[in-house]
Enzyme design. Structure first.
Site, PDB file in Angstrom:
ATOM      1  N   LYS A  83       0.888  -1.092   0.025  1.00  0.00           N
ATOM      2  CA  LYS A  83       0.178   0.028  -0.049  1.00  0.00           C
ATOM      3  C   LYS A  83       1.021   1.292  -0.035  1.00  0.00           C
ATOM      4  O   LYS A  83       1.928   1.302   0.640  1.00  0.00           O
ATOM      5  CB  LYS A  83      -0.917   0.045   1.210  1.00  0.00           C
ATOM      6  CG  LYS A  83      -1.790   1.200   1.241  1.00  0.00           C
ATOM      7  CD  LYS A  83      -2.886   0.975   2.607  1.00  0.00           C
ATOM      8  CE  LYS A  83      -3.835   2.104   2.690  1.00  0.00           C
ATOM      9  NZ  LYS A  83      -4.661   2.014   3.886  1.00  0.00           N
ATOM     10  N   SER A 158      -9.820   2.102   3.009  1.00  0.00           N
ATOM     11  CA  SER A 158      -8.687   2.694   1.948  1.00  0.00           C
ATOM     12  C   SER A 158      -7.715   1.919   1.307  1.00  0.00           C
ATOM     13  O   SER A 158      -7.340   2.433   0.379  1.00  0.00           O
ATOM     14  CB  SER A 158      -7.990   3.751   2.757  1.00  0.00           C
ATOM     15  OG  SER A 158      -7.138   3.037   3.835  1.00  0.00           O
ATOM     16  N   SER A 182      -9.926  -0.423   7.406  1.00  0.00           N
ATOM     17  CA  SER A 182      -9.182  -0.082   5.894  1.00  0.00           C
ATOM     18  C   SER A 182      -8.646  -1.319   5.283  1.00  0.00           C
ATOM     19  O   SER A 182      -8.304  -1.349   4.282  1.00  0.00           O
ATOM     20  CB  SER A 182      -8.226   1.174   5.734  1.00  0.00           C
ATOM     21  OG  SER A 182      -9.071   2.439   5.933  1.00  0.00           O
TER      22      SER A 182
END
Lengths: 492, 479
Positions: A83, A158, A182
């Site tokens: 990420k 996210s 997330s």
């Protein structure tokens, strides 16, 4: 000789074993996944940066080490995605924001460093909601990520890029981060497995902070075995993070056992009242019954405090974020507005132009709740609520080994649906934020599909530092769900 | 007719602690050097970096707290103070608002008006900011983060001081205490000690506090004194005119000798303090506290008493010697090496301070060993060198910390004990100075100097002038 497709159909741990056994090379594996990135990126936009050349170089290096008889871990040579919130030296680390659109860190985050030391190959950096603020991955400066199950839908957020990449099989596994859901919510929306570890389990050093007291890095992968293997590698004490825990119970793969006999599972009734999709409810409750069949003791109970979790979460997370994001000012790194008259003008324009709407909204909310005159009424009160929620969970864990719930009240939303109504998006975090407020670990794994064929996630929570219990429960359920498990249409 | 006012003064004193590394990272705290050489992701505010508390900072803070009679907060915390400025890389400063490390202390000060206590409200730890470097030619500004993250303690007094003298006495006491604890060098001119003056006036005999101002940018004790006197006049004029003092922050301009408004209360920033989630609560357990207590050095007041008791040297000497920990160390070292306390004291308050002045050496930087001073005194006592030579040798002790015996021998400065040779030289001198001899005979005692001087010169000073005098008299008597 394995074909690229055959390589991609292996889980990360299976692939790691074959690489160690020299049946597959890391270069072959990396090429197989780069090929899939090529196939899928145009449709899903899961990556902000693909590091094809670097990854192949690294895979070649790893292959040489393996040829020399070196084995660093059970994931050596396995290609993974990271990420874009995690710093990697000399690699664009944008956090999905314009303001860090040109930021190349001088150092690598501890979690990624641990993966590199285990011989993992990094394929690229995945897309995310800007500064991890959002539940849809639509707020990224680099464009929205699409859900591989249905390109008109969001992958969740996210960590939507990581979830979509795993679901589209354009990486063997990925790292995500979870501040209010997330990891778990995008895992749920994309039909994959993820773990939000106990706060302090994984070092946050090098993770660009959103809500520092809530943030936690975790694995997102094809199954719970892969997640356990990754977590085993990334967890551990780090002298660079004062909040990281010094514990040796990190042998998570040892709890991959198909056995929940006598395990006590509590299902909070108050999680199934309003605003939950009928399909989600049915499938999650069916999962609870499945556990009963498998030998667990399942009980329904009232957890309490449910409606206070979201406001408390948004106050605390935004307060911390408003301070954490102050460093993005155009002075030292990142975006700086081209034209300005003086220092304050530079600050104002840089931040106005550099941050997106959702980030600005949360900075304003956070600054407000910390400002003098409001601090006690909001921030201090939110901390009190947090303590009460913790109490509610503690007393539940006196009775239960696992608390079972949905991950999200819905399956993947349509693109654009929540942009116009942020409050609606916030309410979607109802089942996930308490886990961050209390610091406990939780696994998100697929447990069914709705009428449109979209995946539904099951959340298994355990007491602080009891990841192993959650992993064992998840593994047992996963074994029972094998026949029903589906992949996204892009997977193969 | 103007009223009679009383000043009410409280101080906020920042002291830079002299730990080897910064408060939240492992970077060196070294002063000076090229810009941005002592920086890392933490102290330059890189995204994703995290602070880790340097426990040596806590040790020093507790040590100062104990020496100033504070209560040590056993469960302390760090908070973030949020404000935007380019020298502050995170745009928040990690400080302590809610649970500062020390509270409720007091220190005793002495002025012409006698002794009194000044209470300390609290003392907290925090990080220093970087420095901006302005290029006036290009109009560009650069930032140097070498100082960013250097540990500070801020010591906040109660408004217990009533005059500039009391303020200076308080600051001097604080400075000496911190220096004795080896926690900081406390140099106002280099910024390792920074003083903000909070001051208001009230009519003498009344209790109610007036509106206060805070004045910054005070870089010397002299500036502080001038500033307080100036601010007294300014506020008195305002009050006499029936107007109100504005609560504000002022900046002292020492060249111009006045202060001006920096920002008013209305511009006061909301720092949005909240507990720093990156740092865990700081728990000071019994063991930690006991360790610091056990390692507290002797402070100035204790030293003063002991010197009077053990060494019997004059109070004046004690005052000068204990004014600097470095001088006290030399003194004790010298005495412990067997030298007479008063003689050691004389060398310190005489020659040492003179040389420090001549060479513009900071007294805190004086570092010769008391042992060498003791052996110099021994050479003198044994008449192996005379006073003039001793001063020459001492200069090298002062500058290079030489061993006086080795130095004197190597440079052939030891007085020849060969009295035969000296007697020969005296004879030669008498013979070579017939005029002086004649003058002497005629009763001009001053003429003696020429003969003695001749001997000293010929002997290159390596003889005892008293001895020469005696021999010359004997020689003249023979004539």
């Amino acid at each position: 000789m394995y074909s690229s497709k055959e390589i991609r159909n292996l889980t990360a741990v299976e692939l790691g074993r074959k690489i160690a056994d020299k049946e597959i090379t890391s270069v072959q594996a990396t090429k197989a996944y780069l090929e899939q990135i090529e196939n899928t990126e145009k449709s899903i936009n899961a990556y902000i940066t693909v590091m094809a050349e670097k990854a192949l170089e690294r895979a070649d290096f790893i292959d040489k080490k393996i040829a020399d008889g070196e084995i660093w871990s059970n994931l050596m040579g396995v290609p993974m995605a990271i990420k874009d919130v995690l710093c990697m030296k000399d690699t664009l680390t944008s956090c999905g924001s314009k303001i860090l659109g040109n930021f190349y860190p001088t150092y690598t985050s501890t979690a990624v460093e641990n993966l590199l030391n285990a011989g993992v190959v990094v394929l690229g950096k995945t897309n995310m909601d800007e500064f991890a603020m959002g539940s849809t991955t639509e707020s990224s400066y680099f464009g929205a990520t699409k859900n591989p199950w249905d390109l008109n839908r969001v992958p969740g957020g996210s960590s939507g890029g990581s979830a979509a990449a795993v679901a589209a099989n354009s990486c063997a596994a990925a790292l995500g981060t979870d501040t209010g859901g997330s990891i778990r919510q995008p895992a749920s929306f994309c039909g994959i497995t993820g773990i939000k570890p106990t706060y302090g389990r994984v070092s946050r050093y090098g993770q660009i902070a959103y809500g520092s007291s809530l943030d936690q890095i975790g694995p997102m992968a094809k199954d719970i075995t892969d997640c356990a293997a990754i977590l085993e590698i990334i967890s551990g004490h780090d002298c660079k993070d004062s909040t990281s825990a010094d514990r040796d119970d990190t042998d998570f793969t040892s709890s991959l056992e198909n056995n929940v006999k006598g395990m006590k599972i509590g299902v909070p009734k108050d999680y199934f009242l309003d605003g939950i999709d009928e399909d989600v409810k049915t499938n999650v409750l069916a999962a609870a019954e499945k556990f009963r069949e498998l030998g667990a003791e399942v009980e329904y109970f009232d957890l309490g405090m449910v409606k206070y979790a979201i406001p408390a979460y948004y106050i605390i997370a935004c307060a911390e974020a408003s301070s954490n994001l102050e460093r993005f000012d155009g002075v030292k790194y990142g975006y700086r507005t081209p034209k300005f008259t003086d220092l304050n003008d530079m600050y104002k324009k840089t931040r106005s132009e550099g941050f997106g709407d959702e980030v600005k909204r949360r900075i304003m909310l956070g600054s407000f709740v910390l400002s003098s005159g409001y601090f006690d009424a909001y921030y201090v009160k939110a901390l009190r609520v947090k303590a009460l929620i913790k109490q509610a969970f503690d007393s539940a864990f006196e009775k239960y080994d696992i608390i079972l719930s949905p991950v999200a009240p819905t399956t993947a939303l349509k693109i654009g649906e929540s942009l116009s109504d942020p409050i609606k998006m916030y309410l979607g975090d109802v089942y996930t934020v308490s886990i961050n407020l209390t610091g406990i670990p939780a696994v998100s794994l697929p447990c069914g599909y709705d009428k449109d064929g979209l995946p539904i996630g099951l959340q298994l929570m355990a007491q602080t530092f009891n990841e192993k219990t959650a992993i064992k429960a998840a593994y047992t359920f996963e074994q029972s769900f094998k026949e029903n498990l589906r992949h996204s249409p892009m997977y193969e | 007719m103007s009223k009679e006012y009383e000043a009410v003064i409280g101080l906020e004193v920042h002291v830079e602690l002299n730990t080897k590394t910064k408060i939240f990272c492992g970077c060196s705290t070294a002063f000076g050097g090229s810009p941005n050489i002592n920086v890392c992701p933490v102290c330059s505010g890189m995204p994703g970096s995290l602070p880790v508390l340097n426990r040596a900072v806590v040790d020093k803070a507790i040590s100062i707290g104990l020496a100033t009679n504070c209560n040590i907060t056993r469960n302390s915390k760090f908070d973030r103070k949020n404000y935007f400025y380019p020298d502050n890389p995170q745009n928040y400063q990690i400080s302590q608002l809610y649970y500062p490390i020390c509270r409720d202390g007091k220190i005793e000060i002495e002025t012409e008006n006698g002794k009194k206590f000044v209470r300390i409200h609290e003392m907290h730890m925090e990080e220093d900011a970087g420095k901006l470097i302005h290029n006036t030619f290009t109009g560009e500004t650069y930032v140097d983060f070498n100082r960013s993250g250097v540990p500070l303690v801020e010591i906040v007094s109660e408004p217990d001081m009533r005059s500039a003298d009391e303020v200076l006495a308080y600051l001097d006491k604080l400075r000496l205490t911190v220096q004795y604890l080896n926690a900081s060098d406390c140099k106002l001119n280099e910024g390792s000690m920074r003083v903000d003056v909070n001051m208001s006036l009230r009519e003498k005999g009344t209790e109610k506090l007036g509106t206060r101002t805070e004045t910054k940018n005070l870089n010397s004790f002299k500036a502080i004194k001038r500033c307080i006197e100036n601010e007294f006049e300014r506020q008195a004029d305002i009050l006499d005119a029936g107007e109100k003092v504005v609560q504000e922050t002022r900046r002292w301009d020492d060249d111009k000798g006045y202060s001006y408004t920096m920002r008013s209360k209305e511009d006061a920033q909301d720092y949005r303090y909240f507990p720093d989630p990156d740092l865990v609560p700081l728990i000071i357990d019994d063991e930690w506290l006991a360790r610091i207590k056990a390692s507290q050095p002797e402070l100035r007041d204790e030293k003063k008493e002991r010197y009077a008791r053990e060494y019997g040297i004059p109070e004046y000497d004690i005052g000068l010697i204990t004014e600097y920990k470095e001088l006290a160390n030399i003194f004790e070292d010298g005495v412990n090496s067997g030298a007479d306390p008063k003689k050691v004291s004389n060398w310190i308050i005489g020659e040492t301070l003179r040389l420090a002045k001549d060479f513009e050496t900071d007294i805190a930087d004086i570092s010769f060993s008391g042992k060498n001073l003791a052996s110099l005194i021994k050479l003198l006592d044994e008449k192996k060198i005379n006073n003039t030579i001793a001063k020459q040798v001492f200069e090298h002790v002062f500058k290079e910390n030489v061993n006086p015996v080795e130095y004197a021998e190597k440079n052939n400065l030891i007085i020849k004990t060969d009295t035969g040779a000296l007697a020969e030289m005296v004879k030669k001198a008498v013979a070579a100075n017939p005029k002086a001899v004649a003058d002497m005979k005629a009763g001009k005692k001053k003429a003696m100097g020429a003969i003695v001087g001749f001997v000293m010169k010929e002997m290159k000073g390596k003889c005892d002038p008293a001895e020469v005098n005696k021999l010359v008299m004997e020689e003249l008597a023979k004539l």
